[in-house]
Design a protein around this motif. Structure first.
Motif, PDB file in Angstrom:
ATOM      1  N   ASP A  42      -3.238  -2.686  17.721  1.00 19.70           N
ATOM      2  CA  ASP A  42      -1.822  -2.457  18.000  1.00 19.70           C
ATOM      3  C   ASP A  42      -1.459  -1.046  17.561  1.00 19.70           C
ATOM      4  O   ASP A  42      -1.445  -0.737  16.372  1.00 19.70           O
ATOM      5  N   ARG A  43      -1.149  -0.176  18.506  1.00 18.67           N
ATOM      6  CA  ARG A  43      -0.903   1.229  18.166  1.00 18.67           C
ATOM      7  C   ARG A  43       0.344   1.402  17.302  1.00 18.67           C
ATOM      8  O   ARG A  43       0.404   2.317  16.476  1.00 18.67           O
ATOM      9  N   ALA A  44       1.332   0.528  17.469  1.00 21.40           N
ATOM     10  CA  ALA A  44       2.513   0.612  16.613  1.00 21.40           C
ATOM     11  C   ALA A  44       2.147   0.279  15.175  1.00 21.40           C
ATOM     12  O   ALA A  44       2.643   0.905  14.224  1.00 21.40           O
ATOM     13  N   SER A  45       1.275  -0.713  14.987  1.00 24.09           N
ATOM     14  CA  SER A  45       0.821  -1.064  13.643  1.00 24.09           C
ATOM     15  C   SER A  45       0.033   0.090  13.017  1.00 24.09           C
ATOM     16  O   SER A  45       0.202   0.398  11.832  1.00 24.09           O
ATOM     17  N   VAL A  46      -0.804   0.745  13.806  1.00 20.30           N
ATOM     18  CA  VAL A  46      -1.570   1.891  13.313  1.00 20.30           C
ATOM     19  C   VAL A  46      -0.627   3.022  12.895  1.00 20.30           C
ATOM     20  O   VAL A  46      -0.787   3.632  11.835  1.00 20.30           O
ATOM     21  N   GLY A  47       0.391   3.272  13.725  1.00 28.07           N
ATOM     22  CA  GLY A  47       1.358   4.311  13.396  1.00 28.07           C
ATOM     23  C   GLY A  47       2.114   4.017  12.115  1.00 28.07           C
ATOM     24  O   GLY A  47       2.340   4.911  11.292  1.00 28.07           O
ATOM     25  N   GLY A  48       2.501   2.752  11.931  1.00 28.83           N
ATOM     26  CA  GLY A  48       3.195   2.360  10.710  1.00 28.83           C
ATOM     27  C   GLY A  48       2.314   2.485   9.488  1.00 28.83           C
ATOM     28  O   GLY A  48       2.776   2.877   8.402  1.00 28.83           O
ATOM     29  N   GLY A  65       3.290   8.569   3.225  1.00 23.51           N
ATOM     30  CA  GLY A  65       4.491   8.605   2.407  1.00 23.51           C
ATOM     31  C   GLY A  65       4.209   8.494   0.924  1.00 23.51           C
ATOM     32  O   GLY A  65       5.040   8.882   0.091  1.00 23.51           O
ATOM     33  N   ASP A  66       3.019   7.973   0.593  1.00 24.20           N
ATOM     34  CA  ASP A  66       2.651   7.803  -0.812  1.00 24.20           C
ATOM     35  C   ASP A  66       1.840   8.977  -1.360  1.00 24.20           C
ATOM     36  O   ASP A  66       1.474   8.982  -2.529  1.00 24.20           O
ATOM     37  N   GLY A  67       1.538   9.949  -0.514  1.00 24.14           N
ATOM     38  CA  GLY A  67       0.812  11.123  -1.000  1.00 24.14           C
ATOM     39  C   GLY A  67      -0.376  11.481  -0.127  1.00 24.14           C
ATOM     40  O   GLY A  67      -0.704  10.778   0.825  1.00 24.14           O
ATOM     41  N   PRO A  68      -1.042  12.589  -0.442  1.00 25.81           N
ATOM     42  CA  PRO A  68      -2.166  13.065   0.367  1.00 25.81           C
ATOM     43  C   PRO A  68      -3.388  12.161   0.249  1.00 25.81           C
ATOM     44  O   PRO A  68      -3.566  11.437  -0.732  1.00 25.81           O
ATOM     45  N   VAL A  69      -4.229  12.222   1.275  1.00 23.61           N
ATOM     46  CA  VAL A  69      -5.473  11.454   1.331  1.00 23.61           C
ATOM     47  C   VAL A  69      -6.637  12.439   1.266  1.00 23.61           C
ATOM     48  O   VAL A  69      -6.681  13.417   2.015  1.00 23.61           O
ATOM     49  N   ASP A  70      -7.568  12.173   0.369  1.00 24.03           N
ATOM     50  CA  ASP A  70      -8.742  13.034   0.210  1.00 24.03           C
ATOM     51  C   ASP A  70      -9.932  12.545   1.020  1.00 24.03           C
ATOM     52  O   ASP A  70     -10.763  13.346   1.458  1.00 24.03           O
ATOM     53  N   SER A 113      -8.390   3.695  17.945  1.00 25.93           N
ATOM     54  CA  SER A 113      -7.666   3.685  16.674  1.00 25.93           C
ATOM     55  C   SER A 113      -8.345   4.603  15.663  1.00 25.93           C
ATOM     56  O   SER A 113      -7.680   5.253  14.845  1.00 25.93           O
ATOM     57  N   GLN A 114      -9.672   4.684  15.729  1.00 25.79           N
ATOM     58  CA  GLN A 114     -10.409   5.537  14.809  1.00 25.79           C
ATOM     59  C   GLN A 114     -10.034   7.013  15.031  1.00 25.79           C
ATOM     60  O   GLN A 114      -9.901   7.788  14.082  1.00 25.79           O
ATOM     61  N   PHE A 115      -9.896   7.382  16.304  1.00 25.41           N
ATOM     62  CA  PHE A 115      -9.489   8.754  16.604  1.00 25.41           C
ATOM     63  C   PHE A 115      -8.083   9.022  16.098  1.00 25.41           C
ATOM     64  O   PHE A 115      -7.812  10.065  15.496  1.00 25.41           O
ATOM     65  N   HIS A 116      -7.159   8.073  16.327  1.00 22.04           N
ATOM     66  CA  HIS A 116      -5.779   8.281  15.892  1.00 22.04           C
ATOM     67  C   HIS A 116      -5.697   8.435  14.371  1.00 22.04           C
ATOM     68  O   HIS A 116      -4.951   9.294  13.861  1.00 22.04           O
ATOM     69  N   SER A 127     -10.576  -3.822 -11.856  1.00 21.16           N
ATOM     70  CA  SER A 127     -11.454  -4.059 -13.005  1.00 21.16           C
ATOM     71  C   SER A 127     -12.261  -2.812 -13.351  1.00 21.16           C
ATOM     72  O   SER A 127     -12.762  -2.687 -14.472  1.00 21.16           O
ATOM     73  N   LEU A 128     -12.373  -1.898 -12.373  1.00 17.88           N
ATOM     74  CA  LEU A 128     -13.071  -0.637 -12.607  1.00 17.88           C
ATOM     75  C   LEU A 128     -12.127   0.449 -13.135  1.00 17.88           C
ATOM     76  O   LEU A 128     -12.543   1.594 -13.337  1.00 17.88           O
ATOM     77  N   GLY A 129     -10.859   0.087 -13.320  1.00 21.07           N
ATOM     78  CA  GLY A 129      -9.891   1.021 -13.863  1.00 21.07           C
ATOM     79  C   GLY A 129      -9.234   1.916 -12.831  1.00 21.07           C
ATOM     80  O   GLY A 129      -8.568   2.889 -13.186  1.00 21.07           O
ATOM     81  N   ARG A 130      -9.378   1.581 -11.550  1.00 22.01           N
ATOM     82  CA  ARG A 130      -8.774   2.366 -10.482  1.00 22.01           C
ATOM     83  C   ARG A 130      -7.629   1.577  -9.845  1.00 22.01           C
ATOM     84  O   ARG A 130      -7.513   0.356 -10.013  1.00 22.01           O
ATOM     85  N   THR A 131      -6.779   2.263  -9.103  1.00 19.94           N
ATOM     86  CA  THR A 131      -5.679   1.591  -8.423  1.00 19.94           C
ATOM     87  C   THR A 131      -6.116   1.138  -7.038  1.00 19.94           C
ATOM     88  O   THR A 131      -6.974   1.755  -6.401  1.00 19.94           O
ATOM     89  N   PHE A 132      -5.503   0.047  -6.582  1.00 21.49           N
ATOM     90  CA  PHE A 132      -5.778  -0.476  -5.243  1.00 21.49           C
ATOM     91  C   PHE A 132      -4.457  -0.794  -4.568  1.00 21.49           C
ATOM     92  O   PHE A 132      -3.661  -1.582  -5.079  1.00 21.49           O
ATOM     93  N   THR A 133      -4.218  -0.163  -3.432  1.00 22.13           N
ATOM     94  CA  THR A 133      -3.032  -0.435  -2.620  1.00 22.13           C
ATOM     95  C   THR A 133      -3.475  -1.187  -1.376  1.00 22.13           C
ATOM     96  O   THR A 133      -4.312  -0.695  -0.607  1.00 22.13           O
ATOM     97  N   ALA A 134      -2.942  -2.403  -1.201  1.00 22.95           N
ATOM     98  CA  ALA A 134      -3.342  -3.257  -0.082  1.00 22.95           C
ATOM     99  C   ALA A 134      -2.388  -3.073   1.090  1.00 22.95           C
ATOM    100  O   ALA A 134      -1.169  -3.078   0.909  1.00 22.95           O
ATOM    101  N   VAL A 135      -2.947  -2.927   2.282  1.00 26.57           N
ATOM    102  CA  VAL A 135      -2.135  -2.748   3.494  1.00 26.57           C
ATOM    103  C   VAL A 135      -2.711  -3.611   4.609  1.00 26.57           C
ATOM    104  O   VAL A 135      -3.921  -3.600   4.844  1.00 26.57           O
ATOM    105  N   GLN A 136      -1.844  -4.333   5.294  1.00 23.70           N
ATOM    106  CA  GLN A 136      -2.243  -5.049   6.498  1.00 23.70           C
ATOM    107  C   GLN A 136      -2.028  -4.151   7.703  1.00 23.70           C
ATOM    108  O   GLN A 136      -0.964  -3.560   7.860  1.00 23.70           O
ATOM    109  N   VAL A 137      -3.033  -4.031   8.560  1.00 26.36           N
ATOM    110  CA  VAL A 137      -2.891  -3.236   9.771  1.00 26.36           C
ATOM    111  C   VAL A 137      -3.731  -3.868  10.873  1.00 26.36           C
ATOM    112  O   VAL A 137      -4.854  -4.298  10.652  1.00 26.36           O
ATOM    113  N   ASP A 138      -3.149  -3.929  12.066  1.00 26.66           N
ATOM    114  CA  ASP A 138      -3.836  -4.432  13.251  1.00 26.66           C
ATOM    115  C   ASP A 138      -4.253  -3.224  14.081  1.00 26.66           C
ATOM    116  O   ASP A 138      -3.422  -2.580  14.725  1.00 26.66           O
ATOM    117  N   LEU A 139      -5.525  -2.899  14.074  1.00 28.76           N
ATOM    118  CA  LEU A 139      -5.997  -1.702  14.753  1.00 28.76           C
ATOM    119  C   LEU A 139      -5.972  -1.826  16.273  1.00 28.76           C
ATOM    120  O   LEU A 139      -6.151  -0.826  16.969  1.00 28.76           O
TER     121      LEU A 139
END
Length: 254
Positions: free
Chosen positions: A71-77, A84-89, A121-124, A57-69
């Motif tokens: 679970d290290r495999a979930s964090v890695g995924g 894969g979708d681009g750089p993070v600022d 998970s925060q460090f990873h 509603s603010l005119g920005r994009t929102f990408t939703a992701v489920q992650v279990d912090l």
């Protein structure tokens, strides 16, 4: 170039624990300043639910992701999908959990899970997204610490250890990455009126005792944390490194 130091237009922000409470307030504040959002939560709806709708509603994009912090495999995924979708600022490591039990009864399982979610998970995540930021020569990383980064608390030894660890991690990463243009800081919220603190707000004795300790005389609101996050994510904080910033109505100064 914008002359507004708080303008985040064109930037991509990753926020964990984005679905409700402080995380949602941070998401909405960042989006209101122009950032596109990747919002993650263990229970995140595929379309982002209410927080996703708010961002759009603010005119920005929102990408939703489920992650279990936890679970290290979930964090890695999660990292692989986002990168894969681009750089993070901007990375806001906000998600966390608390386990309540006296120290003599605090189970190994509770200790391990709280430390995994709140610190490991925060460090990873910081390591993964920080590597790209260091290469780019710019980026903002924000942790959600706690008043228990400064105090001991009662019956929450694992939570206190994790949040104290985040304060140290903030300083350690800032020491290494500040020369590369990456700002690493943390916010330490005080008593914020969210659904997590509703039982305290509803308890007349506890609420009164809390308010008597807060010089500002009120509970904090999500927007108080959101505004601080915008500051730490923006050019306004380019010379702020390794700081754990209390947003507590003066609680620690009392």
């Amino acid at each position: 170039m914008s002359t507004n130091l708080f303008d985040l237009t064109g930037q991509r922000a990753v926020v964990t624990g984005a679905r409700r409470g402080i995380g949602r307030a941070i998401v909405e504040a960042l989006a209101g300043s122009g950032a596109d959002i990747v919002g993650a939560s263990a229970q995140m709806e595929p379309d982002g639910g209410a927080v996703g709708a708010s961002v759009r509603s603010l005119g920005r994009t929102f990408t939703a992701v489920q992650v279990d912090l936890a679970d290290r495999a979930s964090v890695g995924g999660f990292v692989e999908q986002v990168q894969g979708d681009g750089p993070v600022d901007i990375l806001v490591n906000n998600a966390g959990m608390i386990g309540r039990a006296p120290s003599l009864e605090h189970s190994e399982q509770m200790w391990d899970e709280v430390l995994e979610v709140n610190l490991t998970s925060q460090f990873h995540l910081a390591q993964a997204f920080g590597a790209q930021m260091v290469d780019a020569g710019r980026g903002k990383i924000i942790f959600t610490a706690s008043l228990l980064s400064f105090q001991g608390g009662l019956n929450v030894p694992s939570y206190t250890a994790s949040k104290s660890g985040l304060a140290g991690l903030t300083k350690a990463l800032a020491n290494e990455w500040a020369p590369h243009g990456v700002n690493v800081n943390a916010i330490a919220p005080g008593y914020i009126a969210t659904d997590n603190t509703q039982p305290l707000q509803d308890d007349p004795d506890r609420s009164r005792a809390i308010l008597e300790r807060i010089p500002a005389g009120r509970w904090g609101q999500g927007g108080d944390i959101g505004g601080t996050a915008v500051f730490l994510a923006s050019a306004a904080s380019d010379y702020v490194h390794g700081t754990v910033l209390p947003v507590d109505g003066g609680w620690l100064g009392r």
